[in-house]
Design a protein around this motif. Structure first.
Motif, PDB file in Angstrom:
ATOM      1  N   THR A 231       0.967  -1.324   0.130  1.00  0.00           N
ATOM      2  CA  THR A 231       0.242  -0.099  -0.460  1.00  0.00           C
ATOM      3  C   THR A 231       0.940   1.794  -0.064  1.00  0.00           C
ATOM      4  N   GLU A 232       0.438   2.377  -0.106  1.00  0.00           N
ATOM      5  CA  GLU A 232       1.378   3.555  -0.438  1.00  0.00           C
ATOM      6  C   GLU A 232       1.782   4.405   1.649  1.00  0.00           C
ATOM      7  N   LEU A 233       1.048   3.453   1.882  1.00  0.00           N
ATOM      8  CA  LEU A 233       1.132   4.186   3.345  1.00  0.00           C
ATOM      9  C   LEU A 233       2.371   2.543   4.430  1.00  0.00           C
ATOM     10  N   VAL A 234       2.142   1.594   4.358  1.00  0.00           N
ATOM     11  CA  VAL A 234       3.007   0.336   4.565  1.00  0.00           C
ATOM     12  C   VAL A 234       3.486  -0.765   3.648  1.00  0.00           C
ATOM     13  N   SER A 235       4.401  -1.142   3.771  1.00  0.00           N
ATOM     14  CA  SER A 235       4.147  -2.461   3.134  1.00  0.00           C
ATOM     15  C   SER A 235       4.496  -3.788   3.945  1.00  0.00           C
ATOM     16  N   VAL A 236       3.262  -5.450   4.044  1.00  0.00           N
ATOM     17  CA  VAL A 236       3.396  -5.581   4.901  1.00  0.00           C
ATOM     18  C   VAL A 236       3.774  -7.560   4.183  1.00  0.00           C
ATOM     19  N   ARG A 237       4.847  -8.077   5.073  1.00  0.00           N
ATOM     20  CA  ARG A 237       5.224  -9.299   4.516  1.00  0.00           C
ATOM     21  C   ARG A 237       5.546 -10.753   5.146  1.00  0.00           C
ATOM     22  N   GLY A 238       5.567 -12.065   4.905  1.00  0.00           N
ATOM     23  CA  GLY A 238       6.104 -12.317   6.087  1.00  0.00           C
ATOM     24  C   GLY A 238       5.795 -13.557   6.194  1.00  0.00           C
ATOM     25  N   PHE A 239       5.039 -14.683   7.401  1.00  0.00           N
ATOM     26  CA  PHE A 239       4.290 -15.590   7.060  1.00  0.00           C
ATOM     27  C   PHE A 239       3.971 -15.457   8.048  1.00  0.00           C
TER      28      PHE A 239
END
Length: 596
Positions: A231-239
């Motif tokens: 997103t423009e606000l934050v990138s969220v990734r992981g498991f």
């Protein structure tokens, strides 16, 4: 006479060190973060006596010049920022310039460092903020810093350090916070000349598997699903873990811009995403990485930099919760149901059938207080009150005390079992209900606790030994518990750096597998934060008692029930288990009478 004066730098540094360097793990964090900021691709951590005697960090970073090496130990000397505005665009791990000054204020420090363009390096030695020597030396490119005799000049702080095993676990925990977010850097952790962890360069999943699972089989990470939201606000990734693989001991890690953080509010977002998928005792494991504009966070609110403030927490909460839900939904872990099937399925319409009105017959002469109904039409209920003579009579109230049960009363009264779960017996004050599993567990807990105190546990040798494979953190912990596990009846032999052979078990375990019992013991000790021998002995006894106690649902004979209750009431506190659960409850005469 003036009474206000400036403290000497050495004293001020010791005071400040109390905030930054609290234990060997704090020292490890600061040194390894400096290595990462220096661009290191290989970092080796060497520890002796859990950091009390030696904590050494070797890296292949850019190194320092002779002048920089000296200035690095001055308070508020840093290469990370130049002005206050830089605090709002931080991409480095450190920035305050306090760590090295704090460390050398409470330890004996020796550092060698060299840049690639320099022919010789620099050696500098500082004891308690006093520079002992500084001279040219021959050394490889990078920095090698040794911290010896931590808190040698602050005996009070050194006195309050925990056992070596506890401090080593803290070191490993801090080490995990760093290595999990830097898979492109190779790490080695050596304790007392034994390599505990050797982590090559790889992917994030490979690094997680190397730390918590089995790198050869990828069993641990196979239980996870990926999340990836931009997103423009934050990138969220992981498991995040699949619900069916959740356990009571959860590994929960948040990282933001390459930095480990604790964030209860975001934890609530993950838990909300799992709502309805997990039982109350289970928690989801996850490894979630945030990438956000540094101007949108503030890491400068705590010396450890693990408490981070976000400018728009509510929006990130929603993004995180939606990301986890979407990841679980993609793998049909939370399938959706579409009730709007019109147009896709042809539903045949049945022809209308004539419907007759139902006929209801009412007997207006029926009186439930004078007849027994249609089944016994000729038997009136006259005299029914005598059927319950004696049951509702008020019991003597002369001895209403906290002592619900006395051994003498238990030996003579009648006992019943209800639902395969509770033992019922009358008392002077009403009806006593006893949770049979907890009662037996309480009795066994007292027995195991006594055996641990007297090292009198009986052992049963196994014909076919079991193999227990553990993480390095658990390997450190089980080594700490080994004498007490042996005292209670376990025969454990270390097979490799990450496994033990179980050759014998406590006799009370009979034919049960020892692996889940030992895993539960380790989990309980970690969750309860048991640091003293008394605390972990309590957890050992409690786990064994829970495992070997009779299960709920098992039918008991009256002699078996009586034996459990008699042994229970002989305990000093028979109303609750060691972990606070209710064993005995009273349904008073007043409560019973109110129901009628």
């Amino acid at each position: 006479m003036d009474i206000i004066h400036l403290l000497p730098d050495s004293v001020a540094n010791q005071i400040a060190a109390g905030e930054v360097i609290q234990r060997p793990a704090s020292c490890l964090k600061e040194l390894v973060e400096n290595s990462l900021d220096a661009g290191a691709t290989r970092i080796q951590v060497i520890v002796r006596d859990a950091g009390r005697t030696l904590l050494q960090v070797i890296d292949d970073g850019i190194g320092m010049s002779e002048m920089d090496a000296r200035l690095a130990f001055e308070r508020h000397a840093t290469s990370k920022i130049r002005e206050a505005q830089d605090l709002f665009s931080l991409r480095t791990m450190g920035f305050r310039g306090e760590a090295l000054a704090s460390i050398c204020a409470v330890a004996q420090v020796e550092m060698t460092t060299r840049r690639a363009e320099d022919e010789t390096g620099t050696l500098i030695e500082i004891h308690g903020s006093d520079v002992i020597r500084q001279e040219p030396c021959s050394c490889p490119v990078g920095t090698n810093i040794k911290v010896s005799n931590l808190f040698f000049n602050v005996p009070v702080r050194r006195k309050f350090l925990k056992t070596d095993q506890t401090e080593l676990r803290n070191l490993l925990t801090e080490f995990y916070h760093i290595v999990l977010v830097y898979p492109k850097v190779s790490f080695t952790f050596v304790h007392n000349d034994e390599i505990l962890l050797e982590l090559p360069i790889g992917t994030e999943k490979q690094r997680i598997e190397a730390v918590f699972g089995n790198p050869k089989r990828n069993v641990y990470t196979s239980a996870f699903v990926d999340i990836n939201t931009q997103t423009e606000l934050v990138s969220v990734r992981g498991f995040v873990i699949k619900p069916e693989n959740a356990t009571k001991k959860a590994e929960q890690y948040f990282f933001v811009n390459g930095r480990y953080m604790r964030h209860p509010y975001f934890l609530k977002a993950v838990q909300t995403a799992y709502s309805g998928m997990l039982t109350a005792d289970y928690q989801p494991s996850f490894f979630i990485y945030f990438d956000i504009n540094p101007e949108a966070i503030d890491v400068n609110i705590h010396p450890t930099k693990t408490e981070i403030k976000f400018a728009d927490e509510q929006a990130i909460f929603q993004i995180l919760m939606a990301s986890v839900r979407e990841a679980l939904g993609k793998f049909t872990l939370a399938p959706t149901i579409d009730f709007d099937t019109r147009g896709s399925i042809d539903i045949p319409v049945m022809p209308e059938q004539p419907v007759s009105k139902p006929t209801i017959h009412v007997d207006t002469t029926y009186n439930p207080f004078h007849t027994r109904g249609a089944i016994y039409p000729d038997k009136p209920t006259k005299g029914w009150e005598t059927l319950y003579d004696g049951i509702l009579e008020e019991r003597p109230q002369s001895e209403i005390t906290d002592d619900l049960l006395r051994p003498a009363d238990v030996e003579s009264c009648t006992l019943w079992q209800y639902g395969g779960k509770y033992i019922l017996l009358p008392s002077a004050n009403g009806l006593v209900m006893i949770h049979q599993h907890r009662a037996h567990a309480a009795v066994l807990f007292a027995q195991f606790a006594e055996q641990l105190a007297n090292t009198q546990g009986a052992m049963q040798q196994l014909l076919f030994p079991e193999v227990l494979t553990l993480s390095q953190e658990d390997m450190v912990l089980i080594a700490q518990l080994l004498p007490d596990l042996k005292a209670i009846g376990f025969d454990l032999e270390q097979l490799s750096p990450d496994s033990y052979s179980i050759n014998g078990i406590p006799a009370q375990l009979a034919n049960q597998s020892a692996i889940p019992v030992l895993q539960q013991i380790l989990q309980q000790v970690q969750e309860r934060g048991a640091d003293t021998q008394r605390e972990w002995r309590e957890q050992i006894a409690l786990s064994l008692a829970e495992t070997t106690a009779i299960p709920s649902g098992k039918s008991l004979t009256e002699p078996e029930m009586r034996d459990i209750v008699i042994r229970l009431v002989q305990l000093s506190n028979y109303r609750r288990t060691a972990d606070g659960k209710t064993i005995v409850s009273l349904l008073t005469d007043e409560e019973i009478n109110k129901r009628f």
